[in-house]
Design a protein around this motif. Structure first.
Motif, PDB file in Angstrom:
ATOM      1  N   GLY A   1       0.805  -1.217   0.000  1.00 18.54           N
ATOM      2  CA  GLY A   1       0.000   0.000   0.000  1.00 18.54           C
ATOM      3  C   GLY A   1       0.835   1.263   0.000  1.00 18.54           C
ATOM      4  N   ARG A   2       0.333   2.264   0.760  1.00 20.60           N
ATOM      5  CA  ARG A   2       0.999   3.546   0.908  1.00 20.60           C
ATOM      6  C   ARG A   2       1.166   4.281  -0.407  1.00 20.60           C
ATOM      7  N   ILE A   3       0.150   4.155  -1.277  1.00 21.28           N
ATOM      8  CA  ILE A   3       0.114   4.989  -2.475  1.00 21.28           C
ATOM      9  C   ILE A   3      -1.217   5.723  -2.478  1.00 21.28           C
ATOM     10  N   SER A   4      -1.272   6.797  -3.221  1.00 20.92           N
ATOM     11  CA  SER A   4      -2.517   7.577  -3.301  1.00 20.92           C
ATOM     12  C   SER A   4      -3.420   6.988  -4.369  1.00 20.92           C
ATOM     13  N   VAL A   5      -4.741   6.891  -4.018  1.00 20.97           N
ATOM     14  CA  VAL A   5      -5.742   6.448  -4.986  1.00 20.97           C
ATOM     15  C   VAL A   5      -6.710   7.608  -5.191  1.00 20.97           C
ATOM     16  N   THR A   6      -6.917   7.971  -6.430  1.00 18.01           N
ATOM     17  CA  THR A   6      -7.855   9.051  -6.755  1.00 18.01           C
ATOM     18  C   THR A   6      -9.176   8.438  -7.195  1.00 18.01           C
ATOM     19  N   ILE A   7     -10.271   8.832  -6.511  1.00 21.46           N
ATOM     20  CA  ILE A   7     -11.608   8.291  -6.815  1.00 21.46           C
ATOM     21  C   ILE A   7     -12.380   9.379  -7.531  1.00 21.46           C
ATOM     22  N   LYS A   8     -12.810   9.097  -8.750  1.00 17.07           N
ATOM     23  CA  LYS A   8     -13.567  10.050  -9.553  1.00 17.07           C
ATOM     24  C   LYS A   8     -15.043   9.663  -9.513  1.00 17.07           C
ATOM     25  N   GLY A   9     -15.914  10.657  -9.476  1.00 15.96           N
ATOM     26  CA  GLY A   9     -17.339  10.326  -9.486  1.00 15.96           C
ATOM     27  C   GLY A   9     -18.188  11.557  -9.247  1.00 15.96           C
ATOM     28  N   SER A  10     -19.338  11.356  -8.616  1.00 20.53           N
ATOM     29  CA  SER A  10     -20.244  12.480  -8.361  1.00 20.53           C
ATOM     30  C   SER A  10     -20.935  12.273  -7.017  1.00 20.53           C
ATOM     31  N   ASN A  11     -21.477  13.391  -6.506  1.00 18.14           N
ATOM     32  CA  ASN A  11     -22.205  13.390  -5.229  1.00 18.14           C
ATOM     33  C   ASN A  11     -21.354  12.888  -4.073  1.00 18.14           C
ATOM     34  N   MET A  12     -20.065  13.169  -4.164  1.00 17.05           N
ATOM     35  CA  MET A  12     -19.185  12.708  -3.076  1.00 17.05           C
ATOM     36  C   MET A  12     -18.940  13.866  -2.114  1.00 17.05           C
TER      37      MET A  12
ATOM     38  N   ASP B   1       3.419   9.108 -10.793  1.00 21.70           N
ATOM     39  CA  ASP B   1       3.782  10.004  -9.684  1.00 21.70           C
ATOM     40  C   ASP B   1       4.215   9.240  -8.439  1.00 21.70           C
ATOM     41  N   ASP B   2       3.751   7.986  -8.312  1.00 21.15           N
ATOM     42  CA  ASP B   2       4.102   7.192  -7.134  1.00 21.15           C
ATOM     43  C   ASP B   2       5.460   6.519  -7.271  1.00 21.15           C
ATOM     44  N   VAL B   3       5.942   6.450  -8.486  1.00 15.70           N
ATOM     45  CA  VAL B   3       7.132   5.630  -8.747  1.00 15.70           C
ATOM     46  C   VAL B   3       8.383   6.505  -8.710  1.00 15.70           C
TER      47      VAL B   3
ATOM     48  N   VAL C   1      13.300   0.250  -7.625  1.00 13.92           N
ATOM     49  CA  VAL C   1      12.060   0.915  -8.030  1.00 13.92           C
ATOM     50  C   VAL C   1      11.199   1.037  -6.779  1.00 13.92           C
ATOM     51  N   ARG C   2      10.873   2.275  -6.420  1.00 12.52           N
ATOM     52  CA  ARG C   2      10.089   2.515  -5.205  1.00 12.52           C
ATOM     53  C   ARG C   2       8.652   2.853  -5.611  1.00 12.52           C
ATOM     54  N   TYR C   3       7.700   2.088  -5.069  1.00 13.12           N
ATOM     55  CA  TYR C   3       6.274   2.335  -5.297  1.00 13.12           C
ATOM     56  C   TYR C   3       5.696   2.940  -4.033  1.00 13.12           C
ATOM     57  N   GLY C   4       5.280   4.191  -4.100  1.00  9.42           N
ATOM     58  CA  GLY C   4       4.720   4.822  -2.926  1.00  9.42           C
ATOM     59  C   GLY C   4       5.736   4.909  -1.810  1.00  9.42           C
ATOM     60  N   ARG C   5       5.226   4.861  -0.571  1.00  8.68           N
ATOM     61  CA  ARG C   5       6.114   5.090   0.565  1.00  8.68           C
ATOM     62  C   ARG C   5       6.579   3.808   1.232  1.00  8.68           C
ATOM     63  N   ASN C   6       6.061   2.664   0.769  1.00  9.17           N
ATOM     64  CA  ASN C   6       6.290   1.455   1.553  1.00  9.17           C
ATOM     65  C   ASN C   6       6.783   0.261   0.745  1.00  9.17           C
ATOM     66  N   THR C   7       6.994   0.455  -0.547  1.00  4.35           N
ATOM     67  CA  THR C   7       7.355  -0.700  -1.382  1.00  4.35           C
ATOM     68  C   THR C   7       8.607  -0.374  -2.180  1.00  4.35           C
ATOM     69  N   THR C   8       9.635  -1.183  -1.995  1.00  3.62           N
ATOM     70  CA  THR C   8      10.836  -1.039  -2.841  1.00  3.62           C
ATOM     71  C   THR C   8      11.113  -2.376  -3.478  1.00  3.62           C
ATOM     72  N   LYS C   9      11.477  -2.327  -4.752  1.00  2.00           N
ATOM     73  CA  LYS C   9      11.793  -3.536  -5.506  1.00  2.00           C
ATOM     74  C   LYS C   9      13.173  -3.346  -6.128  1.00  2.00           C
ATOM     75  N   ASP C  10      14.050  -4.304  -5.866  1.00  2.00           N
ATOM     76  CA  ASP C  10      15.433  -4.186  -6.323  1.00  2.00           C
ATOM     77  C   ASP C  10      15.716  -5.111  -7.489  1.00  2.00           C
ATOM     78  N   VAL C  11      16.541  -4.595  -8.393  1.00  2.00           N
ATOM     79  CA  VAL C  11      17.148  -5.471  -9.410  1.00  2.00           C
ATOM     80  C   VAL C  11      18.630  -5.457  -9.074  1.00  2.00           C
ATOM     81  N   PRO C  12      19.141  -6.509  -8.406  1.00  2.00           N
ATOM     82  CA  PRO C  12      20.532  -6.443  -7.913  1.00  2.00           C
ATOM     83  C   PRO C  12      21.534  -6.463  -9.068  1.00  2.00           C
ATOM     84  N   ALA C  13      22.672  -5.787  -8.814  1.00  2.00           N
ATOM     85  CA  ALA C  13      23.805  -5.755  -9.768  1.00  2.00           C
ATOM     86  C   ALA C  13      23.334  -5.517 -11.189  1.00  2.00           C
TER      87      ALA C  13
END
Length: 1867
Positions: free
Chosen positions: A847-858, A965-967, A1006-1018
């Protein structure tokens, strides 16, 4: 009839005169065929004299040629002594560069000096230079004035000289050094014969003002010479004579009639406080004028400067920043004052100023004090010209330099300067290296205000920038052109503003004449405001009008106030012109600043323009009917037009206008103010409150679609009592509604149902008209119209609207409307929220990424959002990013963990988005959000430069999780800017900041949001940035398109390479926008980039262009890349193409940036070959047949045979002209056919008959020979083919590893030890090398003292000569002992090499006399059989050490390395010492050995994990492999510091176990009683195998190292060993049984075939051999002074003896230098380098040294088939080498002699530098052993010598003997 004819003639002449007149704007110019060197003018006549290469010109002031004399080329050579006759074989046609031109007006003489004949001058008639007054080339060296070298600068100045009360005209010359010139810096040359003096004789000998003859240490560059106030000044730059090559600028001064140059003093000039601009280029002396003098005085850095003082203006360049230059100013008064201070300090105060040394002696190595001290002051004034007893020459120390700050600094080089004064203002004309001449106004803030007119060719402006005699014109000289341009171009400016904006001090606006002129050309310029000076005055301007404006309906007189109006005379008339109407004007006579004019009549005033309420009419004030003094604009206003500004409020618009109009409500009209008209209906100006008007509407908010009544107020409406009104606006669609009047002044209108949906709100202004007349009454009624539904698409948005709008959500229509428009009841709450989309659709598990919810009457406000879940996980609302109703942003938490596996459940990683808002309303999305795990797994490319800028692509699974924007991506710790995001991610790497490059392989994260990092070593590695080594070609035309090749390394890593040209902003151009010209690389590999140079279409100043390469993030300047102006083409002189097919195109500037290979030319559509390309000429080879036309138009025009000739340079195309093919005369076909066919048939018939006859005979012969050839062919074919292949391969890479390591020169001590003592009987164990002598500790002090006394005794020439003669007379003092004794003596006397040289000379003279008397002079110096011969050998070794290091060492080392490399490329038999590749036929490996090249990866034990690739052969023995490994691994260490072969072990690890490799072990192969040495092939070591090299303390190696062959052979038991080939005399019986003798004969190698290998090796090494020979035998470059000194000594002695011919002298020189020194060094490279020479390499060096010896002999070598192969090998080159030797000896003979004093200075310097490093004490001890051995003989010899008795030498020797040996003496 006659009259008509005369009229025609007159008209024709007039036409021609006009056509040819130079005054039509074209500058006068003179073109030279060759480079112009010098230009001078005769101030009396204004003539110019031009000295160019090979030509001298005399020009009129208008540049018309009066005389042209050819001065060259002449048959000459720098080595030839004039007069040059056929005896000088080297003489060739040599260009004559003009070095000096001087005008002597009083005697009507021109002094002309050229570069041929050693710089001899001539005198020519000043009035007619065709007339040669004097020239002589027979007067010898004293008449050599100038320099023979093009690059050496020469300056001169006319002066006088007094002798015996006579006054002589002389000229003083300052010049730099050429290798064949006189070494005098300054010389005085006489212009007549007098006594012993001849014309051009140097009449003053002042050896102090000259520098060392064989070291060009000071690099003088003379730029200017002048005289002033009885002094002569020279301006030049030079180095300080030390190692640093930095230039400093000096001005030297001496008295004009200084008879001994006693007053010669140099003062350093600094331009800028830090002396950044250090090298003078050009100079000019002029007065500064009042303004500049005042400015200089005020600045405080120049002292008090008067307008009439002389100032030296100098342009400088900078060694520190070569792209810039500057101009500095030095008043001569300041220069003289500083010189007097320095001279006074030296004469009286020991050269001390302010407790610091201020003076030194230039060009002198003397260490004693230059200056003196006495109490007499003012010595510098009393002896202003110095005196013989006073110190000279002098130079200022750098701290006492005269410093000035530059008033002008420019990009580019300023190469010339000239200064003029106009009206007290100084103007500098500065020439540049690009051909411009800039005009500079010198003042407080000097500025460049323009350029001199004329075409800019790009050629450098010559330093001779001259004014004509009137100072009205400037002569600008470039490389081949002189242009005469006016100093000003005022007349080109035709109006005051353009004249004044020039800022030209020459120009001003002549007001009453209406033209731009110089002040003296303006007739009334003395009167105030009549001539307006360009730099700081404004044009005459109208300050104001009275009245300032007027109604267009009126006319009257006006006053024009002109503060700067020039005073008028009674005779002057004045006019005013309004538009096209003129009227007489009158000026106020009291103050002459107010002009009174009549305005035009109303009908002459132009109509008022639309949308305006006034008309502007141009006003001019003219003097005398035609001259415009000033101009402006007068406004005629129109009150009737003011209502146009706002038609809804006509009255208000009228009375508030700036014109003071009044409103008539009755007439509904606006008119000029009229105080006579009055009444209630009249509204006066600025009384807008009195206007009838409607205002204050209520309500001011009106909804769309609903009719609402509007109430408003009326004011001042009495005049409209009882009238009816209508109201309307544009949105009411042209339908006006009636206004209802309520009580009093209140009004109402029922409203209108408006429609408008473009915006939420719009302002609506209403107009009100009187109903009957349709006239508009002022209305300020404005309301706001709004539409509820615009931008409020849902209920929440509707409810969010401002309450004042009364918008409601209408459920029936599902829209937001005005409250009254909705008939259905309004819901209390809005419908449930509706979600239309979510961004992103995927998120990481953490998690720890922003989700934008589009719609109406919110929700309506952010607090309305109560809860959000995404796929069942809570999502935290981001309140700051909330948008009412339509958008909600939240941050998701981690995905729910999977439950234990035994509990069945649905996967929870996907789900809908749910939102809950105020009122427990919920909404669920149809779009599913999925948690998933992104897995990046691959990055490419895997490496890039450390500067970054590489776009990398990341591949993997589910990478498009979250949003861009999260990456964030990082490489190691370096951020990588994300460029694109999707199935794959791309990002651009940043700059790597780490220390180590190349970096380790770094992790890509590669960092996704604030809580996920994925490494490609060497995954990624930062490599070295690309490096640019070189580029070619070095220039381009502005048109671009030239192919530029950039060479370097690391280009494969670059993704985008561009070439950019960046122009600097030009102060003369209006365009200040930055521009750049870019070209992408069109081809690239790792080491090469190819660009087409970008076309550049801007910039006047080409030199300011900067060319850079952008390699991703790396930006490299292409320094030295220049743009040149496009070439210009002349009209074709010849349009017809004849059978020769040659076309000659002329023009200029072709070769500046183009070659014949690159240029293209087309005739029609066919390419024609460019044969020759010169700067001003192209020679083209046209197609032999006529091509088609390029253009369709010309193809259609069949009558026209003209073809376009187009020349193409890169992108530039030039249509040079049209050409046509000459038509050949047609020969009738009837004649051609019989003439060709009949002879042809006859010839065929004869040929057939002859062929039949010959073929039968040949067939019989063929059968006979065929059988003989078949056997031979089979055996030779394979071998020859293999040899040829080998030869071709090896020629490619013979220089592969020569540049890797630095050259390991021995230091001086080891060099002398090896040269002097290594050949001795003890070799490396000699006491001189080991420095060990056995002296008891108790006696050491006594021995040391005695040895010092013995050293003093050796310094007695009498003793030493006796000592040597006594020893040489002893029969047991053999040749080896003599050589050893001489070497000891060399070391002992090294501290006094001058004395050593004297002893050597004395002994040589004795030896020479002995050989000459014995009639065998040719045998002298042939062998080293005497002490003096070995002394000479050692003397040469000492004197040539530095030459070896600086010059000859490098080619010798390269030859040695190349030879070693070549030998080791093929098999070398370790036992027989024979090689496949060698120069020595006896060392040639005669058998064909099969081998292959292996590359081993060598790991050195204990030295880290790095492996070294080493190339070896699989047939190498293990010892040979070790040698090659040590050579490669320790290549940066000298040989003496490397481990030895026997001290290392080699281990091969093919599997889990290792194997020690050695030459012999239990696995060695046996063949009978022969044992083969182990090779890599024996151990089956493969290519790329890894071997470990380790040190061993004790090893019993079986290797066959050559130096210890005998010692190690005992370890091989009794077995005979061999390597590649067994000795031929011991053929194994076993082998002899195989096959018949015939087979053996067939398989036996034809040894002679292998001799081709000698040729192949020779060809491979030829360049290296030639380079070495050239470095040793080249007299045109550096010749060691010792060689010149000794050869001159031999020449002198040869002249002393009658029977010494030229051949004998050649033999003496050969024996003394090439054979005595060079052959020794060539055979023994280890005498100068720390290297090891193997036997095989030594054998080849022996062949080269033998060739060197053959080249030095005079005798011819008769060669035959029986001659040795070694002699035949270099037979062809010997003659060339012989000529090199002859030329070397001749060149040395012609050099400037080295005096005894110079030689002694040089030797003393060598002694000082090196003596303390040598074993002097050991040498004295060893020498004494000889004195001890022959003690009695020496004592007897001394006793018999009277000179020795006088000096008590016997006694001194006895005392030394007593101390050293306790000898009993007769004391």
């Amino acid at each position: 009839m006659m009259e008509r004819w005369w009229a025609w003639q007159f008209a024709l002449i007039a036409l021609v005169t006009v056509y040819l007149s130079p005054s039509l704007g074209k500058n006068m110019e003179f073109l030279s065929d060759t480079l112009i060197n010098n230009v001078v003018s005769d101030p009396r006549t204004g003539r110019l004299y031009v000295g160019a290469v090979n030509f001298l010109y005399q020009l009129k002031p208008d540049l018309e040629v009066e005389s042209r004399i050819e001065t060259g080329p002449k048959r000459d050579n720098r080595h030839c002594t004039p007069p040059v006759t056929d005896a000088c074989e080297e003489a060739v046609d040599t260009d004559n560069h003009n070095k000096l031109l001087l005008v002597q007006g009083a005697k009507d003489v021109l002094v002309v000096c050229g570069s041929v004949f050693r710089g001899i001058c001539s005198l020519r008639n000043l009035s007619n230079v065709d007339q040669l007054l004097y020239f002589s080339d027979t007067k010898g060296e004293k008449s050599y004035v100038a320099s023979a070298e093009e690059s050496v600068s020469v300056v001169g100045v006319m002066s006088y000289f007094t002798k015996d009360r006579d006054n002589f005209t002389v000229f003083l010359v300052g010049k730099g050094y050429g290798s064949h010139d006189s070494t005098k810096l300054i010389s005085t040359r006489i212009l007549q014969d007098y006594g012993d003096w001849v014309v051009f004789d140097s009449i003053i000998e002042a050896s102090a003002v000259q520098a060392n003859p064989f070291v060009l240490r000071y690099l003088h560059d003379f730029r200017f010479a002048f005289k002033d106030g009885g002094f002569v000044y020279f301006l030049f730059s030079r180095t300080l004579g030390v190692q640093d090559n930095k230039n400093f600028t000096f001005i030297s001064r001496m008295c004009e009639d200084d008879q001994g140059y006693y007053s010669y003093t140099e003062l350093q000039l600094n331009c800028s406080a830090t002396n950044k601009y250090n090298k003078a280029q050009a100079a000019y002396v002029a007065t500064p004028g009042e303004v500049l003098a005042r400015s200089m005085t005020k600045s405080g850095q120049y002292g008090h400067v008067l307008a009439a003082d002389k100032v030296l203006f100098v342009t400088f360049t900078s060694d520190e920043d070569p792209s810039t230059s500057a101009m500095c100013m030095y008043p001569l008064s300041s220069i003289n004052k500083r010189l007097v201070e320095i001279i006074g300090a030296c004469y009286s105060d020991n050269g001390i100023i302010n407790e610091r040394v201020a003076v030194y002696s230039p060009y002198s190595s003397k260490s004693e004090e230059l200056c003196s001290s006495n109490n007499q002051k003012n010595m510098a004034i009393r002896y202003k010209c110095g005196a013989e007893f006073l110190p000279s020459p002098m130079a200022s120390k750098a701290e006492f330099a005269l410093t000035a700050e530059p008033p002008l600094v420019r990009k580019g080089h300023m190469s010339a300067v000239a200064v003029a004064v106009e009206m007290g203002h100084a103007v500098a004309f500065v020439g540049t290296a690009t051909g411009e001449v800039l005009k500079v106004h010198l003042s407080n803030h000097s500025e460049v205000y323009g350029r001199a007119p004329g075409e800019i060719t790009g050629d450098k402006v010559n330093k001779n920038l001259l004014f004509d005699s009137s100072h009205q014109h400037l002569y600008i000289t470039t490389e081949k052109k002189i242009t005469k341009v006016p100093v000003q171009a005022c007349h080109l400016k035709t109006d005051c503003h353009s004249c004044v904006s020039m800022k030209d001090p020459y120009c001003g606006w002549c007001v009453l004449e209406g033209k731009c002129t110089r002040k003296q050309e303006c007739s009334r310029s003395a009167e105030k405001n009549t001539w307006l000076w360009s730099p700081d005055q404004k044009c005459v301007q109208i300050d104001s009008f009275n009245p300032p404006n007027l109604s267009c309906k009126k006319t009257q007189q006006i006053d024009i106030h002109i503060p700067d109006h020039p005073p008028l005379r009674p005779s002057d008339s004045l006019q005013c012109v309004f538009g096209s109407v003129s009227s007489i004007a009158v000026i106020n006579t009291a103050n002459q600043v107010v002009v009174t004019c009549s305005l035009p009549e109303t009908w002459d005033i132009p109509p008022t323009p639309e949308q305006q309420d006034y008309v502007s009419v141009p006003v001019k004030v003219l003097v005398n009917d035609r001259i415009e003094v000033t101009s402006g604009e007068y406004h005629f206003y129109n009150c009737a037009a003011t209502v146009r500004k706002n038609q809804n409020t006509p009255c208000i618009a009228c009375v508030t206008s700036e014109w003071g109009c009044q409103w008539n409500a009755e007439d509904h009209s606006c008119s000029d103010r009229d105080d006579r008209v009055d009444g209630e209906h009249i509204v006066k100006p600025q009384q807008s409150d009195s206007c009838p008007q409607f205002e204050s509407p209520v309500p001011d908010l009106i909804p769309v679609g609903y009719e609402i009544p509007i109430n408003f107020q009326g004011r001042n409406l009495d005049i409209y009592m009882g009238r009816r009104f209508t109201i309307g606006t544009e949105l009411m669609k042209h339908t006006d509604k009636e206004v209802i009047q309520e009580q009093g002044s209140k009004f109402k209108f029922t409203g209108y149902e408006f429609t408008y949906d473009k915006k939420q709100e719009v302002n609506v202004s209403f107009h009100i008209k009187e109903r009957d007349t349709e006239r508009k009454i002022d209305s300020t009624l404005t309301v706001k119209l709004y539409n509820c539904s615009v931008g409020r698409e849902d209920c929440s948005l509707c409810k969010h609207a401002d309450a004042a709008y009364q918008c409601v959500w209408c459920a029936a229509t599902r829209s937001c409307v005005y409250r009254e428009l909705c008939t259905s009841p309004q819901p209390a709450q809005c419908p449930n929220p509706e979600i239309t989309d979510i961004i992103p659709h995927f998120g990481p598990l953490n998690g720890r990424i922003s989700v934008t919810i589009k719609g109406s009457n919110m929700g309506i406000k952010k607090e309305d959002i109560k809860k959000i879940t995404v796929a069942g996980v809570d999502c935290v609302h981001q309140v700051d990013r909330y948008s009412v109703s339509t958008s909600v942003v939240c941050e998701i938490g981690p995905a729910k963990r999977a439950p234990p596996s035994d509990i069945p459940s649905e996967p929870t990683n996907s789900g809908a988005v749910e939102i809950e808002v105020e009122g427990e309303r919920r909404g669920t999305s149809q779009v599913i959000f999925t948690y998933r795990d992104p897995k990046p797994n691959k990055v490419h490319p895997a490496k890039g430069p450390a500067a970054g800028g590489t776009v990398i692509t990341i591949d993997g699974e589910h990478l498009d999780t979250a949003t861009k924007d999260d990456v964030a991506v990082t490489v190691g710790t370096v951020a990588c800017e994300v460029l694109s995001f999707g199935k794959r991610i791309t990002c651009k790497t940043g700059r790597y900041r780490g220390q180590k490059v190349p970096s380790e392989s770094l992790t890509v994260t590669v960092r996704y949001g604030r809580n996920t990092t994925k490494d490609v070593p060497a995954a990624y590695l930062y490599s070295e940035n690309p490096k640019i080594i070189d580029f070619k070609p070095k220039g381009s035309f502005l048109c671009g398109g030239r192919k530029i090749e950039v060479v370097g390394s690391g280009f494969d890593l670059i993704q985008r390479a561009t070439m950019k040209v960046l122009p600097s902003t030009d102060e003369f151009s209006q365009n200040t926008r930055p521009v750049e010209f870019v070209q992408e690389a069109f081809s690239k590999n790792d080491t090469t980039l190819y660009f087409l140079s970008p076309p550049v279409n801007c910039c006047h100043d080409i030199q300011s262009l900067r060319t850079v390469l952008h390699l991703d993030n790396v930006m490299e300047d292409l320094k030295g890349f220049d743009y040149h102006p496009n070439p210009s083409f002349n009209q074709l002189a010849k349009n017809v193409i004849t059978e020769t097919s040659i076309i000659i195109v002329t023009g200029r500037g072709f070769s500046k940036a183009m070659t014949a290979k690159e240029a293209q030319a087309y005739v029609g559509d066919a390419l024609c070959h460019v044969n020759i390309l010169q700067d001003d000429k192209l020679i083209l080879e046209a197609p032999s047949t006529q091509p088609k036309s390029r253009s369709k138009r010309q193809r259609r025009d069949t009558t026209n045979n003209l073809l376009d000739l187009v020349v193409q340079f890169g992108h530039g195309e030039w249509l040079v002209g049209s050409v046509y093919y000459a038509r050949k005369d047609d020969i009738p076909l009837v004649i051609i056919i019989p003439a060709v066919i009949v002879p042809m048939l006859l010839f065929i018939a004869v040929s057939v008959y002859c062929y039949r006859r010959k073929s039968q005979q040949a067939e019989r012969e063929y059968e006979k020979v065929k059988h003989q050839l078949e056997n031979l062919e089979e055996s030779v074919r394979d071998r020859c083919k293999k040899e040829f292949t080998d030869l071709m391969i090896e020629m490619e890479d013979h220089t592969s590893d020569l540049s890797e390591a630095r050259i390991p020169f021995l230091d001086y001590k080891n060099y002398t030890d090896r040269n002097f003592f290594l050949p001795s009987k003890d070799g490396a164990n000699d006491a001189m090398i080991t420095r060990k002598i056995q002296i008891p500790e108790a006696r050491r002090a006594i021995v040391a003292q005695a040895l010092n006394q013995f050293s003093n005794l050796l310094n007695s020439k009498t003793f030493l000569i006796n000592f040597i003669r006594t020893l040489e007379s002893r029969p047991d003092f053999n040749a080896r002992a003599r050589g050893y004794f001489a070497s000891l003596l060399t070391v002992a006397l090294h501290g006094k090499l001058e004395y050593y040289t004297d002893i050597m000379r004395t002994l040589l003279l004795e030896l020479m006399d002995e050989h000459v008397q014995n009639k065998n002079p040719k045998l002298m110096l042939r062998r080293s059989e005497t002490v003096v011969e070995r002394m000479l050998c050692n003397w040469m070794s000492i004197c040539l050490y530095q030459f070896l290091r600086d010059t000859a060492g490098e080619p010798l080392y390269k030859l040695f390395k190349a030879l070693k490399h070549q030998v080791e490329k093929g098999p070398v038999d370790a036992k027989m010492k024979k090689a496949k590749y060698t120069l020595n036929d006896t060392g040639l490996l005669g058998d064909d050995v099969e081998y292959s090249v292996l590359t081993l990866q060598v790991l050195v034990h204990g030295e880290g994990p790095d492996v070294t690739p080493v190339k070896v052969l699989n047939c190498d023995t293990i010892s040979q492999v070790k040698e090659k490994i040590i050579d490669q691994v320790y290549r940066n260490l000298p040989y003496s510091q490397r481990p030895k072969v026997e001290s290392v072990a080699l281990e091969w690890r093919p599997g889990s176990t290792g194997q020690i490799l050695s030459d012999l072990d239990l696995t060695s192969q046996k063949e009978g009683r022969w044992k083969r040495l182990n090779t890599l092939a024996h151990y089956n070591v493969r290519d790329n195998a890894t071997l470990v090299l380790s040190r061993v303390l004790h090893t019993q190696s079986f290797h066959q190292h050559q130096d210890s062959y005998e010692e190690k052979n005992s370890l091989l038991e009794d077995d005979n060993t061999f390597h590649l080939v067994r000795p031929a005399d011991e053929i194994d019986e076993v082998k002899s049984k195989r096959g018949s003798m015939k087979d053996k004969a067939m398989t036996k190698a034809i040894t002679e075939i292998y001799l081709t290998r000698l040729l192949s090796v020779k060809g491979t090494l030829q360049q290296f051999v030639d380079d070495f020979f050239r470095s040793v035998l080249c007299s045109s470059s550096i010749v060691p002074p010792a060689v010149k000194y000794f050869f001159d000594f031999l020449d002198e002695q040869a002249l002393r003896h009658d029977n010494v011919d030229e051949e004998t002298l050649h033999i003496w020189k050969t024996n003394s230098l090439p054979l005595r020194f060079w052959v020794n060094i060539l055979r023994n490279p280890h005498f100068i380098f720390d290297v090891h020479v193997t036997e095989v390499v030594d054998a080849s060096l022996h062949v080269i040294s033998q060739t060197f010896m053959d080249a030095c002999t005079k005798s011819e070598h008769k060669l035959s088939r029986e001659s040795p192969s070694n002699k035949l090998l270099y037979a062809k080159e010997i003659s060339t080498y012989k000529k090199m030797v002859d030329d070397y000896y001749k060149g040395i003979r012609q050099m400037v002699p080295v005096s005894d004093q110079d030689m002694n200075t040089h030797l003393a310097e060598v002694s000082r530098q090196h003596t303390d490093k040598l074993n002097t004490q050991v040498a004295l001890h060893q020498l004494y052993q000889y004195a001890s051995k022959y003690y009695d003989d020496i004592i007897q010899s001394l006793d018999e010598d009277p000179a020795a008795q006088n000096k008590q030498l016997t006694l001194r020797l006895q005392q030394i003997a007593a101390a050293l040996e306790n000898k009993v003496t007769d004391l």
